[in-house]
Enzyme design. Structure first.
Site, mmCIF file in Angstrom:
data_model
loop_
_atom_site.group_PDB
_atom_site.id
_atom_site.type_symbol
_atom_site.label_atom_id
_atom_site.label_comp_id
_atom_site.label_asym_id
_atom_site.label_seq_id
_atom_site.Cartn_x
_atom_site.Cartn_y
_atom_site.Cartn_z
ATOM 1 N N TYR A 1 -3.920 -24.010 29.309
ATOM 2 C CA TYR A 1 -3.043 -24.950 30.011
ATOM 3 C C TYR A 1 -3.810 -26.140 30.572
ATOM 4 O O TYR A 1 -3.405 -27.291 30.386
ATOM 5 C CB TYR A 1 -2.311 -24.212 31.132
ATOM 6 C CG TYR A 1 -1.214 -25.010 31.793
ATOM 7 C CD1 TYR A 1 0.032 -25.144 31.192
ATOM 8 C CD2 TYR A 1 -1.425 -25.638 33.025
ATOM 9 C CE1 TYR A 1 1.041 -25.867 31.794
ATOM 10 C CE2 TYR A 1 -0.417 -26.377 33.625
ATOM 11 C CZ TYR A 1 0.816 -26.480 33.018
ATOM 12 O OH TYR A 1 1.809 -27.213 33.615
ATOM 13 N N SER B 1 -0.054 -32.491 34.365
ATOM 14 C CA SER B 1 -0.029 -31.604 35.526
ATOM 15 C C SER B 1 -1.159 -31.986 36.452
ATOM 16 O O SER B 1 -2.183 -32.534 36.012
ATOM 17 C CB SER B 1 -0.187 -30.138 35.085
ATOM 18 O OG SER B 1 -0.419 -29.294 36.204
#
Length: 264
Positions: A155, A142
């Protein structure tokens, strides 16, 4: 070997970026092994791709939160004489609640899904790829891995691991004909934020922050075929990553604390 003789294993294939990869690779003639929890949605997608592109498309319903899932997926592939030439580790999620307020089993499942299962699948497909002298692996990281840290959530740390392990694997394996790419999208139109429970927050972001899943899959595939170990998708994300990375660590910390859109 032509694309018609190669097979791509895609996790999280029932929707979003995973489904976009499935459609993109089917259009290029790759056979597919689609994995996700929702068997009915997988089968509907498989039927569509077989009808539209004349490929072989197998499905295997599995929950990668289960530690036994990677072995079960590869056992299914072996039993059905499926040689995995391409691995797209796309399955993922993110919690919303603070780390200290989240039950440990929930956190452990997140780590199992996006760290352990991802790494195990890479390890399990490599013998065949090395024997054939060709392989492509895309691991979903990401732009968060290239951005300031965000409070509490696992995350960012998980996606940083994916970014780093993908580059390390690419260094090791590229001489053997295997390319590994960390795909780093930003905000992408998919079900991800509905599952995460942050749809109301993300809907307030300007449209230029967003990309479609098809565009992300297309950029990721072009990158791995060109041997690029990192692919940040979209011009906005590229600019953000290029701006933030040179900043001092202390300043990145402050920016992450103040600019986190999910901070309550």
């Amino acid at each position: 070997m032509t694309n018609q003789n190669r097979t791509a294993l895609i996790t999280g294939a029932s929707a979003g970026i995973g489904a976009a990869f499935a459609r993109h690779l089917a259009a290029e003639g790759y056979n597919l092994l689609l994995v996700a929890r929702r068997a009915e949605r997988l089968q509907d997608l498989a039927d569509e791709l077989k009808r539209d592109h004349g490929i072989r498309c197998d499905v295997f319903a599995a929950d990668l939160n289960d530690p036994s899932a990677p072995a079960a997926i590869m056992a299914f592939a072996d039993a059905n004489e499926i040689a995995v030439d391409v691995l797209i580790n796309n399955a993922g999620l993110s919690g919303k609640t603070a780390f200290a307020d989240t039950p440990w089993p929930t956190l452990a499942a997140e780590i199992q899904l996006m760290v352990t299962a991802l790494t195990e699948l890479c390890h399990r497909v490599l013998p065949g790829m090395r024997a054939r002298g060709w392989g492509r692996i895309i691991n979903l990281s990401s732009v968060a891995a290239l951005s300031p840290p965000a409070a509490s959530l696992l995350y960012t740390g998980i996606k940083s691991y994916v970014l780093n392990i993908s580059q390390s694997l690419d260094m090791e394996l590229k001489p053997q004909g295997i390319h590994v790419t960390a795909l780093c999208p930003g905000f992408t139109y998919s079900e991800f934020h509905d599952v995460m429970g942050t749809r109301d927050t993300t809907d307030k972001l300007p449209g230029f922050f967003w990309q479609g899943a098809d565009a992300v899959a297309r950029e990721g595939w072009q990158a791995v075929m060109k041997g690029k170990p990192v692919c940040v998708t979209g011009m906005v994300n590229k600019l953000m990553a290029a701006t933030v990375r040179p900043l001092p660590v202390a300043l990145q910390y402050r920016l992450g604390d103040r600019l986190n859109p999910f901070k309550e």
